[in-house]
Scaffold this active site. Structure first.
Site, short mmCIF file in Angstrom:
data_model
loop_
_atom_site.label_atom_id
_atom_site.label_comp_id
_atom_site.label_asym_id
_atom_site.label_seq_id
_atom_site.Cartn_x
_atom_site.Cartn_y
_atom_site.Cartn_z
N SER A 146 0.88 -1.21 -0.15
CA SER A 146 0.01 0.04 -0.04
C SER A 146 0.86 1.14 -0.01
O SER A 146 0.41 2.24 -0.35
CB SER A 146 -0.91 -0.04 1.30
OG SER A 146 -1.67 -1.12 1.39
N HIS B 289 -1.23 -2.94 -7.15
CA HIS B 289 -1.65 -2.52 -5.95
C HIS B 289 -3.28 -2.51 -6.01
O HIS B 289 -4.00 -1.83 -6.58
CB HIS B 289 -1.49 -1.12 -5.68
CG HIS B 289 -2.09 -0.59 -4.21
ND1 HIS B 289 -2.34 0.75 -3.93
CD2 HIS B 289 -2.68 -1.11 -3.15
CE1 HIS B 289 -2.71 0.97 -3.06
NE2 HIS B 289 -3.06 -0.50 -2.36
N GLU C 124 -3.82 0.09 -9.11
CA GLU C 124 -2.59 0.88 -9.25
C GLU C 124 -1.36 0.38 -9.43
O GLU C 124 -1.11 -0.36 -8.80
CB GLU C 124 -2.58 1.65 -8.01
CG GLU C 124 -1.95 3.06 -7.91
CD GLU C 124 -1.97 3.79 -6.55
OE1 GLU C 124 -2.17 3.27 -5.67
OE2 GLU C 124 -1.32 4.86 -6.65
N ASN D 142 -3.31 5.70 -1.55
CA ASN D 142 -2.94 5.98 -0.11
C ASN D 142 -2.43 7.11 0.36
O ASN D 142 -2.71 7.63 1.57
CB ASN D 142 -2.25 4.76 0.36
CG ASN D 142 -3.27 3.57 0.38
OD1 ASN D 142 -4.17 3.57 0.84
ND2 ASN D 142 -2.71 2.47 0.10
P1 NAD Z 1 -4.02 -9.61 6.07
O1 NAD Z 1 -3.72 -9.34 7.41
O2 NAD Z 1 -5.41 -9.63 5.71
O3 NAD Z 1 -3.28 -10.74 5.42
C1 NAD Z 1 -2.00 -11.16 5.23
C2 NAD Z 1 -1.61 -12.55 5.14
O4 NAD Z 1 -0.07 -12.78 4.96
C3 NAD Z 1 -1.94 -13.32 6.33
O5 NAD Z 1 -2.78 -14.40 6.19
C4 NAD Z 1 -0.70 -13.94 7.08
O6 NAD Z 1 -0.77 -15.13 7.60
C5 NAD Z 1 0.19 -14.10 5.85
N1 NAD Z 1 1.77 -14.19 5.94
C6 NAD Z 1 2.31 -13.11 6.88
N2 NAD Z 1 3.70 -13.44 6.76
C7 NAD Z 1 3.86 -14.18 5.65
C8 NAD Z 1 5.15 -14.80 5.00
N3 NAD Z 1 6.34 -14.64 5.24
N4 NAD Z 1 4.90 -15.67 3.91
C9 NAD Z 1 3.59 -15.85 3.45
N5 NAD Z 1 2.06 -15.39 4.04
C10 NAD Z 1 2.47 -14.58 5.23
O7 NAD Z 1 -3.57 -8.35 5.05
P2 NAD Z 1 -4.34 -7.87 4.01
O8 NAD Z 1 -5.02 -6.76 4.43
O9 NAD Z 1 -4.54 -8.78 2.78
O10 NAD Z 1 -3.13 -6.92 3.26
C11 NAD Z 1 -2.03 -7.46 2.45
C12 NAD Z 1 -1.20 -6.53 1.71
O11 NAD Z 1 -2.07 -5.72 0.87
C13 NAD Z 1 -0.62 -5.34 2.61
O12 NAD Z 1 0.64 -4.99 2.33
C14 NAD Z 1 -1.62 -4.30 2.35
O13 NAD Z 1 -0.91 -3.07 2.85
C15 NAD Z 1 -2.12 -4.30 0.99
N6 NAD Z 1 -3.30 -3.77 0.81
C16 NAD Z 1 -4.22 -3.91 1.76
C17 NAD Z 1 -5.71 -3.35 1.58
C18 NAD Z 1 -6.84 -3.44 2.58
O14 NAD Z 1 -7.83 -2.90 2.35
N7 NAD Z 1 -6.49 -4.26 3.59
C19 NAD Z 1 -5.86 -2.74 0.11
C20 NAD Z 1 -4.70 -2.53 -0.73
C21 NAD Z 1 -3.56 -3.25 -0.37
#
Ligand code: NAD
Length: 318
Positions: A148, A176, A188, A226
């Site tokens: 993000s 993204h 993005e 963001n």
């Molecule tokens: P989340 O916490 O829902 O999921 C993250 C997952 O990664 C978990 O299942 C965890 O077990 C796993 N994980 C942790 N370390 C790991 C590793 N080393 N290898 C493999 N798996 C691993 O997070 P999310 O909301 O899905 O966000 C993920 C990414 O997407 C982040 O970079 C976030 O900034 C980005 N993002 C989030 C959103 C949102 O609205 N939540 C929107 C756009 C982008």
């Protein structure tokens, strides 16, 4: 094809800093297998949409078996809902589901053509993971991040010990996706300094094959989405902590006054308060500008484990 602006930017950079690419797949059709790392709310959504819309088999990797189980159960629920609303047939749902394979072993990414990382927004975690992906994935595979806010140039830099060798870093790019992935059209796309024009083109083509609408942003903290969205959410939380308004007033005025589907506090809960805090920290640290200081209340809620919808408690209870 990438927009004229994006291509010009990539070509200028390539002329200035000659990058060596190991011929990544040049179009979406050459992506025969996708890898997704992180089966949380974003990774699962990306995997499901890739299977459904782009029709590619997906290897979904997570260090937590519980996350994989929860993610696949959620995929089943989403597909069943689509069938019950006649948006897709049972056959299409079964076909999409059969394309998802889950594993806790990152080594299983040895046969992918494109991988999208969606692990938590923690810089070191992503840097270490990209160093590992560089080792494990084929030498033609595109390595994309769903970060993000973290610099794509830094993530690409983590794939090599020798910055002059851009054979891997030229294949790193950002795709993204927005939350929830099956619903939001926009993606993005961001190039790092090392990213090749072929990598950028393929990333755009693959996102389009997933039915998405792409926009290109520069590699600047928070990119576009963001840089604009998070200070808005952070300011709403500061308004709450300084009693400018209560939760319902803040969400109601923005929802009813600016025609957005939900107010900023509810949106923060849906994104995840840990993710919101991590993004604000990157914006604050990378720019050094105090206007991006994360709200104290936001940090306290994360300390309490109140992460929003995913933990059952945030500004609202779930
Ligand atoms: P989340 O916490 O829902 O999921 C993250 C997952 O990664 C978990 O299942 C965890 O077990 C796993 N994980 C942790 N370390 C790991 C590793 N080393 N290898 C493999 N798996 C691993 O997070 P999310 O909301 O899905 O966000 C993920 C990414 O997407 C982040 O970079 C976030 O900034 C980005 N993002 C989030 C959103 C949102 O609205 N939540 C929107 C756009 C982008």
């Amino acid at each position: 094809m990438a927009s004229v602006f994006a291509r010009r930017q990539a070509l200028q950079l390539r002329t200035q800093f000659r990058t060596f690419s190991s011929s990544p797949a040049r179009n979406a059709a050459e992506v025969k297998r996708l890898g997704v790392v992180g089966a949380g709310q974003m990774g699962l959504g990306i995997a499901l949409v890739a299977a459904q819309k782009a029709g590619v088999p997906v290897t979904l990797v997570d260090t937590s078996q519980a996350s994989l189980d929860k993610g696949l159960a959620f995929a089943d629920k989403l597909l069943a809902k689509d069938v019950s609303k006649s948006r897709i047939t049972q056959e299409q749902a079964d076909d999409a589901r059969s394309k998802l394979t889950s594993t806790t072993s990152i080594e299983r990414l040895s046969d992918v053509d494109f991988v999208i990382e969606a692990v938590p927004e923690i810089p070191k975690l992503k840097f270490d993971l990209f160093a590992k992906l560089a080792e494990v994935c084929p030498k033609h595979a595109i390595l994309a991040t769903n970060t993000s806010s973290i610099s794509i140039t830094k993530i690409a830099g983590a794939t090599t010990q020798n910055p002059r060798d851009t054979s891997t870093s030229s294949r790193v790019v950002s795709t993204h996706f927005m939350n929830p992935v099956p619903v939001q059209k926009g993606v993005e796309i961001i190039s790092g300094l090392q990213t090749s024009a072929e990598t950028l083109d393929t990333a755009i083509a693959f996102c389009k094959a997933m039915g998405k609408v792409t926009s290109v942003s520069a590699d600047s903290p928070g990119f576009l989405a963001n840089r604009i969205l998070m200070p808005y959410i952070n300011e709403a939380i500061i308004c709450l902590e300084t009693n400018v308004g209560d939760r319902d007033s803040i969400d109601a005025i923005m929802k009813n006054g600016t025609n957005v589907p939900m107010g900023p506090l509810q949106l923060a809960d849906f994104i995840g308060l840990d993710t919101c805090l991590a993004i604000m920290r990157v914006l604050h640290q990378e720019t050094g500008d105090s206007k991006y200081r994360p709200s104290v209340l936001l940090a306290k809620m994360v300390d309490a484990g109140w992460l929003g919808k995913k933990s059952g408690k945030g500004f609202y209870n779930y």
